[in-house]
Design a protein around this motif. Structure first.
Motif, PDB file in Angstrom:
ATOM      1  N   MET A 208      -1.607  -5.930  -4.149  1.00 27.27           N
ATOM      2  CA  MET A 208      -1.571  -7.108  -3.155  1.00 27.27           C
ATOM      3  C   MET A 208      -2.538  -7.020  -2.247  1.00 27.27           C
TER       4      MET A 208
ATOM      5  N   GLY B 147       6.174  -4.408  -0.816  1.00 25.06           N
ATOM      6  CA  GLY B 147       6.262  -5.896  -0.637  1.00 25.06           C
ATOM      7  C   GLY B 147       6.941  -6.174   0.935  1.00 25.06           C
TER       8      GLY B 147
ATOM      9  N   VAL C 181       5.449  -8.164  -4.474  1.00 28.95           N
ATOM     10  CA  VAL C 181       4.135  -8.465  -4.793  1.00 28.95           C
ATOM     11  C   VAL C 181       3.975  -8.737  -6.247  1.00 28.95           C
TER      12      VAL C 181
END
Length: 379
Positions: A259, A84, A329
């Motif tokens: 993601m 992320g 995410v």
């Protein structure tokens, strides 16, 4: 964007305070890591975690639980995790190198690196500069396209991952440039914290303009050269797809989709293994000039909270000055802490992303921080 969405797809503004655990600290780091994992996996919905620690030159990696409940598939050193927004610290590191190379200056207006005119990227005649982007003080929107910010207002809704996938299905750099014209900057620059993944994507473009290579290539070359990291990447090949950790969004028992790819990916698309993240901890604890530059506090918001090149810089009695970033995410959340006082680096990740995941990780990490403090003999 809601506070929760900012925490998940960005970083928590309130840096993790070391909460008392009510029990004596462990006598060694591996035992503390086991305690941290056990504490985390007591949390509702969480059933796996991986932790990497570098402490005074020694490296420790631990994997616990099941990636899929009931399947006995414990993560391992080959597991690829979505880290992320910790990806942003890599972009900050590359920009720090560009500054040291004399190829960029923090006060450069972003317009210097853009092919088209964006007269809207200013406030009261002051242009958005690189320093505003890397300190989240540009007042740029959180995400582009703008409708994604509305989607993230209800982050925990089961439909959110599908809506994100739809928004980015055909969204590339060309669409980003078009949408950038519609951005409206309000308020003074360089003052107020307004977390912006869109701003991070502009930093990736800037690096491409400076070095004449795709951001993904620049990043891979830098981390391989400076840290020996060869398993940190934007995309996942078909050959490696089985290594990507499955994950869960909110309280949905169905495995969520990864993601989606962002225009440059610098704001949240990196995947990595635990051995590679341990190498990243070593890099961040060392004397690499770009690392030193990236840790410089550029904006101070409070006595105990500053920001450098995308790094949140905290200050408290237990850890002293430390560098932290949260990553998230829709199906994983993580934390990285760099604590020079103890020559301690910690990375923790779990393959679930919900409203309480970040707090659960912070609580678990107290075992490691308390242990390091006790081993150092610090009162």
């Amino acid at each position: 964007m809601s506070k929760l969405a900012a925490a998940v797809l960005g970083t928590t503004l309130v840096l993790a305070a070391c909460k008392p655990t009510g029990s004596s600290p462990s006598s060694d780091i591996p035992a503390a890591m086991n305690q941290a994992a056990a504490t985390l996996l007591k949390s509702k919905l969480l059933h796996s975690t991986s932790i990497a620690v570098v402490y005074r030159g020694k490296e420790f990696i631990l994997h616990r639980g099941e990636l899929e409940a009931g399947k006995a598939n414990t993560p391992n050193d080959t597991t690829l995790y979505e880290i992320g927004s910790i990806s942003k610290t890599f972009a900050g590191l590359l920009l720090a190198q560009a500054v040291l190379d004399g190829q960029a200056a923090l006060d450069d207006p972003i317009q210097k690196y853009l092919a088209a005119s964006y007269h809207n990227l200013q406030s009261d005649g002051e242009p958005i500069r690189l320093r505003h982007l890397i300190t989240h003080t540009s007042n740029m929107p959180g995400m582009l396209p703008l409708q994604v910010n509305t989607v993230l207002e209800d982050f925990t809704a089961h439909g959110t991952p599908a809506k994100l996938n739809a928004a980015y299905a055909n969204y590339g750099q060309q669409q980003f440039w078009q949408d950038l014209h519609s951005v409206s900057i309000k308020g003074p620059l360089g003052k107020d914290y307004a977390y912006s993944s869109a701003g991070t994507e502009l930093i990736a473009h800037t690096l491409e303009k400076i070095y004449g290579k795709p951001y993904e290539v620049l990043l891979a070359q830098f981390v391989a050269r400076e840290a020996g990291m060869h398993e940190t990447q934007m995309g996942v090949t078909a050959k490696d797809a089985h290594r990507l950790a499955p994950g869960y969004h909110s309280d949905n028992p169905v495995i969520s989709t990864p993601m989606p790819r962002l225009p440059w990916g610098a704001s949240g698309n990196l995947k990595s293994t635990m051995p590679d993240m341990a190498k990243y901890l070593r890099l961040q604890l060392g004397t690499n000039p770009a690392v030193v530059e990236s840790h410089k506090p550029l904006v101070r918001f409070k006595d105990d909270f500053s920001i450098g090149y995308f790094w949140n810089i905290g200050q408290n009695r237990q850890l002293g000055t430390h560098y932290v970033h949260h990553g998230g995410v829709p199906r994983a959340q993580s934390y990285v802490f760099i604590v020079p006082k103890y020559q301690l680096g910690v990375f923790i990740i779990t393959n679930q992303s919900g409203a309480m995941t970040a707090d659960a990780m912070e609580n678990a990490l107290t075992h490691i921080f308390d242990t390091a403090q006790a081993m150092e003999g610090v009162q």
